[in-house]
Design a protein around this motif. Structure first.
Motif, mmCIF file in Angstrom:
data_model
loop_
_atom_site.group_PDB
_atom_site.id
_atom_site.type_symbol
_atom_site.label_atom_id
_atom_site.label_comp_id
_atom_site.label_asym_id
_atom_site.label_seq_id
_atom_site.Cartn_x
_atom_site.Cartn_y
_atom_site.Cartn_z
ATOM 1 N N ILE A 133 11.216 5.229 3.388
ATOM 2 C CA ILE A 133 9.960 4.621 3.752
ATOM 3 C C ILE A 133 9.586 6.118 4.715
ATOM 4 O O ILE A 133 10.690 6.341 5.468
ATOM 5 C CB ILE A 133 9.739 3.402 4.265
ATOM 6 C CG1 ILE A 133 10.328 3.093 3.165
ATOM 7 C CG2 ILE A 133 7.811 3.552 4.897
ATOM 8 C CD1 ILE A 133 9.865 1.381 3.629
ATOM 9 N N THR A 134 9.051 6.850 4.629
ATOM 10 C CA THR A 134 9.462 8.157 6.202
ATOM 11 C C THR A 134 8.180 6.747 7.203
ATOM 12 O O THR A 134 7.689 6.184 6.843
ATOM 13 C CB THR A 134 7.972 9.180 4.992
ATOM 14 O OG1 THR A 134 5.982 8.776 5.247
ATOM 15 C CG2 THR A 134 8.451 9.711 3.954
ATOM 16 N N ASP B 162 6.027 7.546 8.445
ATOM 17 C CA ASP B 162 4.116 7.156 7.762
ATOM 18 C C ASP B 162 3.687 6.322 6.936
ATOM 19 O O ASP B 162 2.904 5.614 7.072
ATOM 20 C CB ASP B 162 3.069 8.622 7.038
ATOM 21 C CG ASP B 162 3.211 9.165 6.168
ATOM 22 O OD1 ASP B 162 4.564 8.725 5.871
ATOM 23 O OD2 ASP B 162 3.527 10.175 5.498
ATOM 24 N N THR C 31 5.947 5.744 3.341
ATOM 25 C CA THR C 31 5.699 6.524 2.196
ATOM 26 C C THR C 31 6.538 6.673 1.823
ATOM 27 O O THR C 31 8.114 6.206 2.622
ATOM 28 C CB THR C 31 5.051 7.589 1.772
ATOM 29 O OG1 THR C 31 3.975 8.371 2.484
ATOM 30 C CG2 THR C 31 5.394 8.395 0.565
ATOM 31 N N GLU D 24 9.348 7.087 -0.953
ATOM 32 C CA GLU D 24 9.856 8.295 -1.873
ATOM 33 C C GLU D 24 11.145 7.798 -2.620
ATOM 34 O O GLU D 24 11.270 8.758 -3.607
ATOM 35 C CB GLU D 24 10.203 9.472 -0.563
ATOM 36 C CG GLU D 24 9.246 9.916 0.075
ATOM 37 C CD GLU D 24 9.597 11.137 1.012
ATOM 38 O OE1 GLU D 24 8.339 11.833 1.602
ATOM 39 O OE2 GLU D 24 10.432 11.458 1.427
ATOM 40 N N PRO E 194 5.553 9.427 -5.366
ATOM 41 C CA PRO E 194 5.592 8.667 -3.436
ATOM 42 C C PRO E 194 4.759 7.185 -3.505
ATOM 43 O O PRO E 194 3.574 7.952 -3.848
ATOM 44 C CB PRO E 194 5.182 9.184 -2.410
ATOM 45 C CG PRO E 194 6.077 10.798 -3.433
ATOM 46 C CD PRO E 194 5.857 10.860 -4.877
ATOM 47 N N LEU E 195 5.182 6.597 -2.639
ATOM 48 C CA LEU E 195 3.975 5.412 -2.652
ATOM 49 C C LEU E 195 3.424 5.581 -1.599
ATOM 50 O O LEU E 195 4.831 4.807 -0.427
ATOM 51 C CB LEU E 195 4.650 3.902 -3.782
ATOM 52 C CG LEU E 195 3.546 2.749 -3.290
ATOM 53 C CD1 LEU E 195 3.062 3.053 -3.894
ATOM 54 C CD2 LEU E 195 4.591 1.908 -3.944
ATOM 55 N N ALA E 196 2.340 5.064 -0.653
ATOM 56 C CA ALA E 196 2.172 4.974 0.593
ATOM 57 C C ALA E 196 2.058 2.983 0.505
ATOM 58 O O ALA E 196 1.006 2.757 -0.165
ATOM 59 C CB ALA E 196 0.653 5.140 1.372
ATOM 60 N N GLU F 281 1.734 1.143 2.963
ATOM 61 C CA GLU F 281 0.706 0.266 3.734
ATOM 62 C C GLU F 281 -0.380 -0.533 2.858
ATOM 63 O O GLU F 281 -0.783 0.440 1.970
ATOM 64 C CB GLU F 281 0.130 1.154 5.195
ATOM 65 C CG GLU F 281 -1.373 0.328 5.794
ATOM 66 C CD GLU F 281 -1.147 1.849 6.935
ATOM 67 O OE1 GLU F 281 -2.256 1.085 7.903
ATOM 68 O OE2 GLU F 281 -1.180 2.308 6.966
#
Length: 210
Positions: A30-31, A33, A35, A37, A127-129, A131
């Motif tokens: 997870i990045t 922000d 996301t 990946e 990629p999936l956000a 939050e």
């Protein structure tokens, strides 16, 4: 040629269904922000399957020792050739929809005591956000030839301090006991009538990020 996770379909003495027992876990790339990946999947094979796999490759590490460099290169090359019917062992969903994953990559292997451990990555096709979105992960192989158990605490990449996971272990019931008794009667070459029976016997995880 050995296909990772599927060599056991070859000839050999029968064992009750499931035939292979694997524990391990899932780490989430997870990045910062939030996301997602990719995921990193870890399997530790049971001792008997470890012997089958390594014997097929003519690899015999010293007791309690890891692979030599040449042994590791051979094991990683051969087990990195996943069979065409590989179904992943990790199944992801968000907002009720399945998350599509790319083919496994970058498999690594080592010995942990007398058990073979492999790990590999699978990128998300998109990629999936995360939050405000719950990510559901189930750890299973659909025909229950492999019995997977979630035993490792997950990691969350660059979002380690923002994400957490709740693991729910499979809880047997009278219904699933009957199902498992029927599965135990299957031979190595037989498959269950329910082609997705593994999903009913799966350990699961819910990931949330702030």
């Amino acid at each position: 040629m050995v296909a990772a996770g599927w060599v056991v379909f070859g000839p050999g003495p029968a064992r009750a269904h499931p035939h292979v027992f694997v524990d391990g876990g899932v780490d989430f790339q997870i990045t910062e922000d939030g996301t997602l990946e990719a995921i990193r999947v870890t399997w530790r094979y049971d001792e008997l399957e470890t012997l089958f796999l390594l014997s097929d490759l003519d690899v015999t590490p010293a007791a309690g020792a890891d692979f030599t460099d040449s042994e590791r290169a051979l094991v990683e090359r051969e087990l990195g050739r996943f069979a065409p019917d590989f179904d992943g062992s990790v199944h992801l969903r968000a907002k009720g929809e399945p998350i599509l994953l790319a083919w496994p990559r970058d498999l690594t292997a080592r010995m942990v005591g007398d058990r073979l451990e492999v790990a590999f990555y699978r990128d998300l096709m998109e990629p999936l956000a995360l939050e405000a979105t719950e990510l559901h992960a189930a750890f299973y192989e659909r025909t229950y030839f492999f019995a997977f158990s979630l035993t490792d605490e997950p990691r969350f990449g660059e979002a380690e301090d923002r994400c957490s996971a709740t693991i729910t272990k499979f809880e047997p019931s009278s219904q699933t006991d009957e199902m498992r008794a029927a599965l135990a009667k299957l031979g190595r070459e037989e498959t269950p009538e329910n082609s997705n029976v593994g999903a009913l016997l799966a350990d699961r995880m819910v990931v949330t990020c702030k």
